[in-house]
Design an enzyme around this catalytic site. Structure first.
Site, PDB file in Angstrom:
ATOM      1  N   GLN A   1       0.836  -1.195   0.000  1.00 51.42           N
ATOM      2  CA  GLN A   1       0.000   0.000   0.000  1.00 51.42           C
ATOM      3  C   GLN A   1       0.874   1.248   0.000  1.00 51.42           C
ATOM      4  O   GLN A   1       1.295   1.744   1.042  1.00 51.42           O
ATOM      5  CB  GLN A   1      -0.938   0.006   1.206  1.00 51.42           C
ATOM      6  CG  GLN A   1      -1.892   1.163   1.146  1.00 51.42           C
ATOM      7  CD  GLN A   1      -3.130   0.954   1.980  1.00 51.42           C
ATOM      8  OE1 GLN A   1      -3.315  -0.043   2.629  1.00 51.42           O
ATOM      9  NE2 GLN A   1      -3.980   1.951   1.959  1.00 51.42           N
ATOM     10  N   PHE A   2       1.130   1.771  -1.197  1.00 50.20           N
ATOM     11  CA  PHE A   2       2.001   2.939  -1.336  1.00 50.20           C
ATOM     12  C   PHE A   2       1.420   4.170  -0.655  1.00 50.20           C
ATOM     13  O   PHE A   2       2.151   5.070  -0.272  1.00 50.20           O
ATOM     14  CB  PHE A   2       2.302   3.222  -2.814  1.00 50.20           C
ATOM     15  CG  PHE A   2       1.163   3.836  -3.589  1.00 50.20           C
ATOM     16  CD1 PHE A   2       1.075   5.215  -3.716  1.00 50.20           C
ATOM     17  CD2 PHE A   2       0.187   3.049  -4.172  1.00 50.20           C
ATOM     18  CE1 PHE A   2       0.031   5.790  -4.427  1.00 50.20           C
ATOM     19  CE2 PHE A   2      -0.846   3.609  -4.887  1.00 50.20           C
ATOM     20  CZ  PHE A   2      -0.938   4.982  -5.010  1.00 50.20           C
ATOM     21  N   THR A   3       0.103   4.219  -0.458  1.00 51.39           N
ATOM     22  CA  THR A   3      -0.518   5.408   0.138  1.00 51.39           C
ATOM     23  C   THR A   3      -0.141   5.607   1.602  1.00 51.39           C
ATOM     24  O   THR A   3      -0.403   6.672   2.158  1.00 51.39           O
ATOM     25  CB  THR A   3      -2.050   5.367   0.000  1.00 51.39           C
ATOM     26  OG1 THR A   3      -2.553   4.211   0.672  1.00 51.39           O
ATOM     27  CG2 THR A   3      -2.470   5.334  -1.470  1.00 51.39           C
TER      28      THR A   3
END
Length: 150
Positions: free
Chosen positions: A78-80
């Site tokens: 999850q890059f966010t």
């Protein structure tokens, strides 16, 4: 490397209407990777994830780890998690690694987790549009960042 660890009664990941991961009691781990991450960051986080005592014992005290309760783990990229929100209303993801750096580190994270945990780790699909469902137990949610370990 930043993770969000959630104690779950159940969790699953669906991609394109296909179930790719499904667990009962255990942990859902969201994983965010930045360029400066190394195997040292992975080792520290994996050690914390599998040993953190967030499951209740017979006295309803959080004394047990996911290993102690024979739980399961789903790890989802999850890059966010590295969103910058200081300026404006649109998050900046400049600190999040691009796939050419993130994918090998994520794969090393999964391999290390499998080696240290001793059970098969289920995962989402890197970069896919995933539908993650969970029944957070508690709720218990822990945020860990390998750059803030001191």
């Amino acid at each position: 490397m930043r993770v969000v660890v959630q104690r779950v009664s159940s969790a699953s990941v669906v991609v394109d209407s296909n179930m790719v991961a499904d667990i009962q009691k255990g942990l859902l781990v969201l994983v965010g990777i930045e360029d400066a991450d190394t195997q040292e960051d992975i080792d520290w986080l994996v050690g914390k994830i599998i040993k953190i005592r967030i499951f209740n014992d017979e006295n309803d005290v959080m004394n047990y780890s996911v290993q102690d309760v024979n739980g399961e783990i789903i790890a989802v990229s999850q890059f966010t998690l590295h969103a910058g929100t200081k300026k404006g209303n649109r998050p900046s993801y400049i600190k999040a690694s691009k796939p050419d750096i993130a994918i090998p580190l994520y794969e090393k994270f999964i391999a290390t987790l499998e080696r240290e945990f001793g059970n098969k780790i289920q995962t989402g699909i890197f970069g896919a549009d995933m539908k993650v469902s969970l029944l957070n137990d508690g709720p218990v949610t822990i945020i860990m960042d390998s750059k803030n370990r001191e």
